[in-house]
Design an enzyme around this catalytic site. Structure first.
Site, PDB file in Angstrom:
ATOM      1  N   GLY A  14       0.821  -1.219   0.000  1.00 60.15           N
ATOM      2  CA  GLY A  14       0.000   0.000   0.000  1.00 60.15           C
ATOM      3  C   GLY A  14       0.847   1.257   0.000  1.00 60.15           C
ATOM      4  N   CYS A  41       3.834  -8.906   1.835  1.00 64.75           N
ATOM      5  CA  CYS A  41       3.524  -9.688   0.636  1.00 64.75           C
ATOM      6  C   CYS A  41       4.789 -10.186  -0.060  1.00 64.75           C
ATOM      7  CB  CYS A  41       2.696  -8.848  -0.329  1.00 64.75           C
ATOM      8  SG  CYS A  41       2.373  -9.681  -1.875  1.00 64.75           S
ATOM      9  N   CYS A  46       2.837 -13.518   0.635  1.00 66.70           N
ATOM     10  CA  CYS A  46       2.308 -14.048  -0.630  1.00 66.70           C
ATOM     11  C   CYS A  46       3.374 -14.625  -1.570  1.00 66.70           C
ATOM     12  CB  CYS A  46       1.582 -12.956  -1.412  1.00 66.70           C
ATOM     13  SG  CYS A  46       0.656 -11.822  -0.402  1.00 66.70           S
ATOM     14  N   LYS A  49       5.690 -17.513  -0.121  1.00 64.80           N
ATOM     15  CA  LYS A  49       4.755 -18.613   0.173  1.00 64.80           C
ATOM     16  C   LYS A  49       4.321 -19.325  -1.105  1.00 64.80           C
ATOM     17  CE  LYS A  49       0.801 -18.016  -0.420  1.00 64.80           C
ATOM     18  NZ  LYS A  49      -0.181 -17.272   0.346  1.00 64.80           N
ATOM     19  N   TYR A  98      11.298  -2.904  -6.281  1.00 65.62           N
ATOM     20  CA  TYR A  98      10.516  -1.912  -5.538  1.00 65.62           C
ATOM     21  C   TYR A  98      11.344  -0.646  -5.319  1.00 65.62           C
ATOM     22  CZ  TYR A  98       6.246  -4.436  -4.378  1.00 65.62           C
ATOM     23  OH  TYR A  98       5.024  -5.039  -4.456  1.00 65.62           O
ATOM     24  N   ALA A 114      10.555   5.340  11.160  1.00 64.63           N
ATOM     25  CA  ALA A 114      10.100   6.724  11.303  1.00 64.63           C
ATOM     26  C   ALA A 114       8.958   6.756  12.316  1.00 64.63           C
ATOM     27  CB  ALA A 114       9.607   7.255   9.963  1.00 64.63           C
ATOM     28  N   TYR A 179      -6.124 -18.921   6.819  1.00 67.43           N
ATOM     29  CA  TYR A 179      -5.327 -18.917   5.590  1.00 67.43           C
ATOM     30  C   TYR A 179      -3.897 -19.421   5.822  1.00 67.43           C
ATOM     31  CZ  TYR A 179      -8.359 -15.517   3.006  1.00 67.43           C
ATOM     32  OH  TYR A 179      -9.358 -14.873   2.337  1.00 67.43           O
ATOM     33  N   GLU A 183      -2.278 -22.975   4.566  1.00 65.50           N
ATOM     34  CA  GLU A 183      -1.351 -22.941   3.431  1.00 65.50           C
ATOM     35  C   GLU A 183      -0.027 -23.603   3.805  1.00 65.50           C
ATOM     36  OE1 GLU A 183      -3.019 -19.035   1.005  1.00 65.50           O
ATOM     37  OE2 GLU A 183      -1.273 -18.776   2.295  1.00 65.50           O
ATOM     38  N   ARG A 206     -12.989 -20.667   9.389  1.00 63.16           N
ATOM     39  CA  ARG A 206     -14.212 -19.970   9.817  1.00 63.16           C
ATOM     40  C   ARG A 206     -14.464 -18.769   8.905  1.00 63.16           C
ATOM     41  NH1 ARG A 206     -15.049 -15.820  13.490  1.00 63.16           N
ATOM     42  NH2 ARG A 206     -12.874 -15.869  14.133  1.00 63.16           N
ATOM     43  N   ALA A 347      -8.316 -16.204  -2.537  1.00 65.19           N
ATOM     44  CA  ALA A 347      -7.946 -17.612  -2.684  1.00 65.19           C
ATOM     45  C   ALA A 347      -7.113 -18.040  -1.498  1.00 65.19           C
ATOM     46  CB  ALA A 347      -7.148 -17.804  -3.966  1.00 65.19           C
ATOM     47  N   HIS A 442     -14.146 -27.178 -23.316  1.00 69.10           N
ATOM     48  CA  HIS A 442     -14.071 -28.589 -22.971  1.00 69.10           C
ATOM     49  C   HIS A 442     -12.765 -29.191 -23.457  1.00 69.10           C
ATOM     50  CE1 HIS A 442     -15.687 -32.503 -21.963  1.00 69.10           C
ATOM     51  NE2 HIS A 442     -15.267 -32.945 -23.135  1.00 69.10           N
ATOM     52  N   GLU A 447     -15.574 -25.629 -16.832  1.00 69.21           N
ATOM     53  CA  GLU A 447     -16.822 -25.727 -17.595  1.00 69.21           C
ATOM     54  C   GLU A 447     -18.008 -26.091 -16.701  1.00 69.21           C
ATOM     55  OE1 GLU A 447     -17.210 -29.099 -20.449  1.00 69.21           O
ATOM     56  OE2 GLU A 447     -15.281 -29.751 -19.644  1.00 69.21           O
TER      57      GLU A 447
HETATM   58  P1  NDP Z   1      -6.972 -15.903  10.013  1.00 70.78           P
HETATM   59  O1  NDP Z   1      -7.799 -14.896  10.678  1.00 70.78           O
HETATM   60  O2  NDP Z   1      -7.259 -16.319   8.628  1.00 70.78           O
HETATM   61  O3  NDP Z   1      -6.966 -17.232  10.921  1.00 70.78           O
HETATM   62  C1  NDP Z   1      -6.619 -17.200  12.265  1.00 70.78           C
HETATM   63  C2  NDP Z   1      -6.797 -18.582  12.839  1.00 70.78           C
HETATM   64  O4  NDP Z   1      -6.295 -18.595  14.172  1.00 70.78           O
HETATM   65  C3  NDP Z   1      -8.240 -19.016  12.914  1.00 70.78           C
HETATM   66  O5  NDP Z   1      -8.324 -20.402  12.682  1.00 70.78           O
HETATM   67  C4  NDP Z   1      -8.612 -18.665  14.349  1.00 70.78           C
HETATM   68  O6  NDP Z   1      -9.607 -19.491  14.880  1.00 70.78           O
HETATM   69  C5  NDP Z   1      -7.309 -19.012  15.057  1.00 70.78           C
HETATM   70  N1  NDP Z   1      -7.162 -18.312  16.322  1.00 70.78           N
HETATM   71  C6  NDP Z   1      -7.182 -16.983  16.532  1.00 70.78           C
HETATM   72  N2  NDP Z   1      -6.970 -16.728  17.829  1.00 70.78           N
HETATM   73  C7  NDP Z   1      -6.814 -17.911  18.443  1.00 70.78           C
HETATM   74  C8  NDP Z   1      -6.573 -18.302  19.782  1.00 70.78           C
HETATM   75  N3  NDP Z   1      -6.457 -17.405  20.744  1.00 70.78           N
HETATM   76  N4  NDP Z   1      -6.478 -19.616  20.054  1.00 70.78           N
HETATM   77  C9  NDP Z   1      -6.611 -20.535  19.069  1.00 70.78           C
HETATM   78  N5  NDP Z   1      -6.844 -20.235  17.792  1.00 70.78           N
HETATM   79  C10 NDP Z   1      -6.945 -18.929  17.481  1.00 70.78           C
HETATM   80  O7  NDP Z   1      -5.478 -15.364  10.171  1.00 70.78           O
HETATM   81  P2  NDP Z   1      -4.114 -15.784   9.473  1.00 70.78           P
HETATM   82  O8  NDP Z   1      -3.075 -15.474  10.485  1.00 70.78           O
HETATM   83  O9  NDP Z   1      -4.165 -17.147   8.901  1.00 70.78           O
HETATM   84  O10 NDP Z   1      -4.005 -14.758   8.268  1.00 70.78           O
HETATM   85  C11 NDP Z   1      -4.180 -13.366   8.487  1.00 70.78           C
HETATM   86  C12 NDP Z   1      -4.793 -12.720   7.283  1.00 70.78           C
HETATM   87  O11 NDP Z   1      -3.828 -12.602   6.253  1.00 70.78           O
HETATM   88  C13 NDP Z   1      -5.933 -13.494   6.642  1.00 70.78           C
HETATM   89  O12 NDP Z   1      -7.150 -13.257   7.290  1.00 70.78           O
HETATM   90  C14 NDP Z   1      -5.909 -12.993   5.233  1.00 70.78           C
HETATM   91  O13 NDP Z   1      -6.655 -11.829   5.138  1.00 70.78           O
HETATM   92  C15 NDP Z   1      -4.447 -12.703   5.002  1.00 70.78           C
HETATM   93  N6  NDP Z   1      -3.829 -13.787   4.220  1.00 70.78           N
HETATM   94  C16 NDP Z   1      -4.274 -13.999   2.955  1.00 70.78           C
HETATM   95  C17 NDP Z   1      -3.735 -14.998   2.189  1.00 70.78           C
HETATM   96  C18 NDP Z   1      -4.248 -15.223   0.823  1.00 70.78           C
HETATM   97  O14 NDP Z   1      -4.870 -14.325   0.264  1.00 70.78           O
HETATM   98  N7  NDP Z   1      -4.038 -16.396   0.233  1.00 70.78           N
HETATM   99  C19 NDP Z   1      -2.663 -15.858   2.688  1.00 70.78           C
HETATM  100  C20 NDP Z   1      -2.282 -15.565   4.039  1.00 70.78           C
HETATM  101  C21 NDP Z   1      -2.859 -14.559   4.760  1.00 70.78           C
HETATM  102  P3  NDP Z   1     -11.158 -19.053  14.854  1.00 70.78           P
HETATM  103  O15 NDP Z   1     -11.616 -19.260  13.471  1.00 70.78           O
HETATM  104  O16 NDP Z   1     -11.733 -19.986  15.834  1.00 70.78           O
HETATM  105  O17 NDP Z   1     -11.214 -17.626  15.270  1.00 70.78           O
END
Ligand code: NDP
Length: 461
Positions: A14, A41, A46, A49, A98, A114, A179, A183, A206, A347, A442, A447
């Site tokens: 950003g 990223c 990203c 990864k 960059y 900063a 995520y 992954e 979730r 994704a 196809h 499809e």
């Molecule tokens: P997420 O919010 O996706 O997942 C966090 C996980 O940790 C959930 O399963 C959550 O459980 C669990 N959790 C949170 N707090 C606790 C706790 N105190 N005890 C036990 N479990 C816990 O976060 P990530 O860190 O995986 O990723 C952060 C963000 O980064 C994503 O939301 C996404 O926006 C971005 N990202 C995107 C990617 C992509 O586009 N491919 C790849 C990687 C990251 P619960 O569901 O129960 O809350």
């Protein structure tokens, strides 16, 4: 004191976009980055990864090759250090790109931290220089959430650490089921580590569509990833040459590494935001309006630090719109789009991949009663010769009265590529009839998206 039109704090997706575009609009721009240009990223998210995901999928390819007539001369051997060298080199190259991009645009880059002394004064911590900024953009991103503390929590790694692991752990416990957790669970599993995911609920991912969650979890289980549901880690101890993770109920899992991926926390501490009068929310994120304004008129924020949509393309769009609007006088993207982030296709780079755009079935039902659900599950063509239990899932959420496709959800190979294009269709307001009218290509998996005719479920009838 040197004066700039814009000071950007943070050189991630950003911040870099905003700095470059503002400079191209003629503003005098400075940017500070305390670690490496490129941000999460490029440096520790990203990009590295996805390269590791690509590396991991060769394992699948080698396994499947026999079904297509290939005999491998010997069992393929994977070298973690060799992959790491390659990935590190690519990240370094991108970091250079960059820097060059910023410098060519005339942005002064400061490789140091900063902070704000007041609403218009930025202080560079290493050099001690202070600059006066007409505008400030906070683009400092987020950092892995530490999570609940317990004995030995310091022995666990975050995704940041994983990119520095010198060797591949033979066994890994992953805590979390979002995520990042999934992954890495997938790529480590395919690369040969034994992986156990510890999650506090019954289901992974979730917030995603329930059919996607169930389908992916069963696919990952079939690949040998273990799941300890309704569980949490209460201690980590050193155990022989490795570690032992103790779960709440007393179960002990011997492992070589524990990866915690529990969400990400906005980087707002120690930046002087309070001194400048910038309001934060209760999660420590910078509070912003739709167009990124903070509680101080000339200070804006974009990207993960605002804890809205934590995705690179969202941060880039926010940075672009900010620079165009404030320094270019252009209202290029309607602000309503920016605020709602329009429809957000995303994704998860598990194997198989997840691609989603629009509403889940449950979300759609909170808004409308008349919802039709179309579902296709099938064995991908490759599996006919390669063998294996892989099943692809495609799902459409359609509002009956308007025929609008409100959501599309895919689990399967290339789901990320497919959902990018379905995102276009949904943004254009595609109706189910438009998909039906589209001729299939196809033989492809995609499809199925244009050949589903009979609803699997009908709500509100
Ligand atoms: P997420 O919010 O996706 O997942 C966090 C996980 O940790 C959930 O399963 C959550 O459980 C669990 N959790 C949170 N707090 C606790 C706790 N105190 N005890 C036990 N479990 C816990 O976060 P990530 O860190 O995986 O990723 C952060 C963000 O980064 C994503 O939301 C996404 O926006 C971005 N990202 C995107 C990617 C992509 O586009 N491919 C790849 C990687 C990251 P619960 O569901 O129960 O809350």
């Amino acid at each position: 004191m040197r004066e700039v039109d814009l000071f950007v704090i943070g050189g991630g997706s950003g911040g870099v976009r905003a700095a470059r575009v503002a400079a191209q609009h003629g503003a005098r721009v400075a940017l500070a980055e305390e670690y490496r240009l490129g941000g999460t990223c490029v440096i520790r998210g990203c990009v590295p990864k996805k390269l590791m995901v690509m590396a991991s999928r060769f394992a699948q390819g080698f396994r499947e090759a026999g079904g297509f007539g290939w005999a491998l001369p010997a069992a393929p051997v994977f070298d973690w250090a060799a992959l790491k060298r390659q990935v590190d080199a690519e990240v370094l190259r991108l970091e250079g790109v960059y820097r060059t991009t910023l410098e060519r645009a005339g942005v002064q880059v400061h490789d140091e931290r900063a902070v704000l002394d007041d609403a218009h004064t930025v202080r560079l911590l290493r050099s001690g220089e202070r600059l006066r900024a007409r505008h400030v953009l906070v683009a400092t991103g987020a950092t892995p959430e530490a999570g609940p503390d317990f004995p030995g929590a310091g022995l666990a790694s975050t995704s940041n650490d994983l990119f520095r692991w010198p060797a591949q752990p033979r066994r890994v416990v992953v805590q979390g089921a979002g995520y990042i957790a999934l992954e890495f669970a997938c790529l480590l599993n395919l690369l040969g580590s034994q992986v156990m995911v510890v999650l506090r609920r019954d289901r992974i991912l979730r917030g995603f569509d329930d059919d996607v969650r169930a389908h992916l979890q069963s696919q990952l289980t079939a690949q040998g990833i273990g799941f300890e549901t309704q569980a949490s880690i209460s201690a980590i101890d050193r155990h022989g040459t490795g570690l032992a993770a103790t779960l709440g109920g007393g179960t002990l899992i011997e492992t070589d590494a524990v990866l915690r991926a529990l969400g990400r926390r906005p980087n707002t501490q120690g930046l002087g935001l309070e001194a400048a009068g910038v309001a934060l929310d209760d999660r420590g994120a910078v509070k912003v309006t739709i167009d990124g304004r903070t509680s101080v008129e000339h200070i804006h924020a974009v990207g993960d630090v605002t804890n809205r949509v934590q995705l690179t393309p969202a941060a880039i769009r926010e940075g672009q719109v900010y620079a165009d609007r404030v320094f270019g006088g252009i209202d290029a993207v309607p602000l309503s789009h920016l605020g709602e982030h329009g429809l957000v296709p995303s994704a998860v780079f598990t194997t198989p991949e997840v691609g989603c755009a629009g509403l889940t079935e449950a979300e759609a039902l909170t808004r409308h009663a008349d919802i039709d659900i179309y579902i296709a599950t099938f064995r991908p063509m490759k599996a006919t010769l390669a063998g294996g239990d892989e099943r692809t899932l495609m799902k459409l959420v359609v509002r009956r009265s308007t025929d609008r496709v409100l959501g599309c959800h895919i689990v399967g190979a290339d789901a990320a590529e497919m959902i990018q294009l379905l995102g276009v269709a949904l943004t254009l307001g595609a109706r189910k009839a438009d998909l039906d009218a589209t001729l299939a290509v196809h033989p492809t998996a995609a499809e199925e998206l244009v050949t589903m005719r009979v609803p699997a479920r009908r709500h509100g009838i």
